[in-house]
Scaffold this active site. Structure first.
Site, short mmCIF file in Angstrom:
data_model
loop_
_atom_site.label_atom_id
_atom_site.label_comp_id
_atom_site.label_asym_id
_atom_site.label_seq_id
_atom_site.Cartn_x
_atom_site.Cartn_y
_atom_site.Cartn_z
N ASP A 67 0.51 -1.37 -0.10
CA ASP A 67 -0.04 -0.04 -0.09
C ASP A 67 0.90 1.25 -0.07
O ASP A 67 1.89 1.34 0.25
CB ASP A 67 -0.98 -0.06 1.22
CG ASP A 67 -0.36 -0.37 2.54
OD1 ASP A 67 0.86 -0.35 2.61
OD2 ASP A 67 -1.02 -0.78 3.46
N ASP A 135 -7.45 -2.44 14.23
CA ASP A 135 -8.66 -2.72 14.07
C ASP A 135 -8.99 -4.13 13.19
O ASP A 135 -10.07 -4.17 12.71
CB ASP A 135 -9.43 -1.40 13.19
CG ASP A 135 -8.84 -1.10 11.91
OD1 ASP A 135 -7.76 -1.77 11.47
OD2 ASP A 135 -9.19 -0.09 11.53
N HIS A 137 -7.21 -4.51 10.31
CA HIS A 137 -7.01 -4.40 9.00
C HIS A 137 -5.70 -5.14 8.61
O HIS A 137 -4.82 -5.50 9.36
CB HIS A 137 -7.07 -2.99 8.47
CG HIS A 137 -5.76 -2.13 9.06
ND1 HIS A 137 -5.98 -1.01 9.57
CD2 HIS A 137 -4.49 -2.14 8.70
CE1 HIS A 137 -4.83 -0.32 9.87
NE2 HIS A 137 -3.99 -1.22 9.30
N GLU A 142 -9.74 -1.97 5.52
CA GLU A 142 -10.43 -1.50 6.78
C GLU A 142 -11.59 -2.39 7.09
O GLU A 142 -11.94 -3.23 5.87
CB GLU A 142 -10.76 -0.09 6.83
CG GLU A 142 -9.56 1.03 6.57
CD GLU A 142 -8.81 1.23 7.97
OE1 GLU A 142 -9.02 -0.09 8.87
OE2 GLU A 142 -7.80 2.05 7.99
C1 GLP Z 1 -0.69 0.21 8.64
C2 GLP Z 1 -0.07 -0.51 7.19
C3 GLP Z 1 -0.20 -2.13 7.42
C4 GLP Z 1 0.35 -2.33 8.55
C5 GLP Z 1 -0.39 -2.17 9.94
C6 GLP Z 1 0.30 -2.27 11.29
O1 GLP Z 1 -1.64 1.05 8.63
N1 GLP Z 1 -1.08 -0.12 6.17
O2 GLP Z 1 0.33 -2.42 6.44
O3 GLP Z 1 0.76 -3.72 8.69
O4 GLP Z 1 -0.88 -0.81 9.70
O5 GLP Z 1 1.11 -1.13 11.35
P1 GLP Z 1 2.03 -1.27 12.67
O6 GLP Z 1 2.98 -2.22 12.21
O7 GLP Z 1 2.80 0.08 12.69
O8 GLP Z 1 1.35 -1.50 13.87
#
Ligand code: GLP
Length: 242
Positions: A67, A135, A137, A142
């Site tokens: 992404d 959440d 995702h 989402e």
């Molecule tokens: C983000 C990214 C995801 C990531 C997730 C967890 O928003 N889009 O690809 O895996 O949320 O993020 P983090 O590892 O900083 O908790």
């Protein structure tokens, strides 16, 4: 789902790096699906060291990211393109021509998504690395994203903007939209490797592993994939039934 509970972030990162190194070791031409976020930083640090030590080579590997924020160009310090260069690509022997991240500043975002989907169709991923949103995702899919969705422009949930605002000067600087690989795209990888660390992921881990398979928790779809490894530290695993 194979659930591996480890003591802490360091152990989680070391094990995940080992699994990725094995994938690349057994197929030097592997296509890796890569993720961003804080969770996978320890994995990337280890892969950089393994590469510097000559234990692994990415010379023939292709890397496809999940992404990118809409509106951030690749040189923006909070863009995922910049993150990948700073935390991995600048320190390994990968050919940058073999790295793919959606362009968040494309003039026509829908064309950009269509092009990304066409590229994904031509480039099946051997292994997809995933983090987990608090959440539930995966990528930026989402809650209530359809399980059959492909790469598209998505609206970020309030909670995601809040979670990710720690990396920006203020919450109002966090983009509200992103281009995200779809759930169908994630599920099409041959092998999935999801990592979660810390108490703020415990609820999402429980819903993903023990909850109903529902679009309300995007990560629960992983229960339908036949080769999933989940590595969680003790805190992220703390709500799981033992
Ligand atoms: C983000 C990214 C995801 C990531 C997730 C967890 O928003 N889009 O690809 O895996 O949320 O993020 P983090 O590892 O900083 O908790």
């Amino acid at each position: 789902m194979k659930i591996i509970t480890v003591d802490n972030y360091e152990e989680m990162s070391a094990l995940a790096a080992k699994i990725i190194a094995e994938t690349v070791g057994s197929n030097p031409f592997a296509t890796l699906g890569l993720a961003t976020g804080s969770t996978v930083l320890g994995v990337y640090a280890r892969l950089c060291k393994m590469c510097a030590d000559g234990e692994i080579s990415f010379a023939n590997v292709k890397a496809v990211n999940l992404d990118e924020y809409v509106g951030l160009d690749p040189d923006h310090p909070q863009s995922y393109a910049y993150y990948m260069k700073r935390n991995l690509f600048d320190h390994i022997d990968i050919d940058l021509c073999n790295t793919f991240i959606p362009c968040g500043t494309a003039l026509d975002l829908h064309d950009e998504c269509d092009g990304y989907n066409n590229m994904l169709d031509l480039m099946p991923r051997d292994l997809q690395l995933l983090g987990l949103g608090s959440d539930g995702h995966i990528a930026f899919n989402e809650p209530n994203s359809p399980f059959d969705c492909r790469t598209r422009v998505v609206q970020l949930a309030e909670s995601t903007i809040r979670d990710n605002s720690r990396l920006f000067e203020s919450p109002s600087d966090v983009p509200t939209r992103a281009i995200s690989m779809g759930i169908a795209d994630v599920m099409s990888a041959q092998k999935l490797l999801l990592l979660a660390s810390g108490l703020n992921k415990a609820q999402a881990v429980k819903a993903m592993v023990e909850g109903a398979v529902t679009e309300a928790c995007p990560a629960s779809v992983l229960q339908r994939h036949d080769d999933v490894t989940v590595i969680v530290d003790k805190l992220a695993a703390s709500l799981l039934n033992k």
